[in-house]
Design an enzyme around this catalytic site. Structure first.
Site: not given
Ligand code: SAH
Length: 221
Positions: A37, A63-65
């Protein structure tokens, strides 16, 4: 920051944020362990890359969790070789998780600069499993339809009928839907069977809005 520390943080993220919160799909868990990530955020955010939160990626987007990425991916219940359509390439992190699972991924991003930056990043690391395009994802990807899975990573005001039509039989679509005039968003799972489409409301989420195409029309690349 040292590579070994980043790896340790990623493994801890998977244990604490993904497994402990109930994601069971072992292929998804493995993909979350593999995809780095920290390579999908800017240099100044690398230290936060494995935090339990979304992070800014520029252009007002996020950016998503990690948990949301894992949970939404598991909800699609796909297997290797499945064909997936993703709306909102953003940083490309979700795209990379889908590709790591061996899916063939078609991904669309509305913001050309973001699509280009991410496309270059993805194409470097993901030999041909991913096709990226600039445009309005609400139109789907007609030449590639139908899909086994559709994942929308921005909040819609309604479920676009075009997308439902591009969902194959036994296909599943996961989409955050904003309720009426409120700020409340629910994650909705639409499942198609030979008999029709059924809907399940899963849990509350917080995504950036799914926007309409620029007035100049979609730019395809
Ligand atoms: N999956 C991404 C999430 C990015 S946020 C990630 O993990 O990084 C949502 C993205 O959807 C943003 O990049 C935004 O520009 C994009 N987006 C919003 N409306 C869109 C639309 N109609 N079509 C395609 N992309 C859209």
């Amino acid at each position: 920051m040292q590579e070994s520390e980043l790896t340790a943080r990623r493994m801890r993220m998977v244990e604490e944020q993904i497994i402990r919160r109930g994601v069971r799909d072992s292929a998804v868990i493995e993909a979350m362990r593999r995809v780095r990530r920290h390579e999908f955020v800017s240099a100044d955010l690398v230290e936060s890359a494995y935090d339990d939160s979304p992070l800014p990626i520029g252009f007002g987007q996020t950016i998503s969790q990690p948990y949301i990425v894992a949970s939404m991916t598991a909800q699609l219940r796909l297997t290797e070789g499945a064909k997936v359509f993703e709306i909102g390439t953003g940083s490309g992190y979700q795209t990379a998780v889908l590709a790591a699972l061996g899916y063939d991924v078609y991904t669309v991003e509305l913001i050309p600069e973001l699509a280009q930056r991410t496309g270059e990043n993805l194409f470097r690391s993901l030999e041909g499993r991913v096709q990226c395009r600039v445009g309005d994802g609400r139109e789907g990807w007609p030449e590639a339809a139908t899909f086994d899975g559709i994942m929308v990573t921005a909040a819609a005001e309604e479920i676009p009928p075009i997308l439902l039509n591009q969902l194959g039989v036994n296909g599943r679509m996961i989409i955050p839907v904003r309720l009426g005039m409120t700020d409340r968003q629910e994650l909705v799972l639409a499942s198609r069977t030979a008999a029709g489409v059924s809907y399940d409301v899963l849990y509350q989420v917080r995504f950036v809005p799914l926007r309409r195409e620029p007035s100049s029309g979609p730019q395809l690349a």
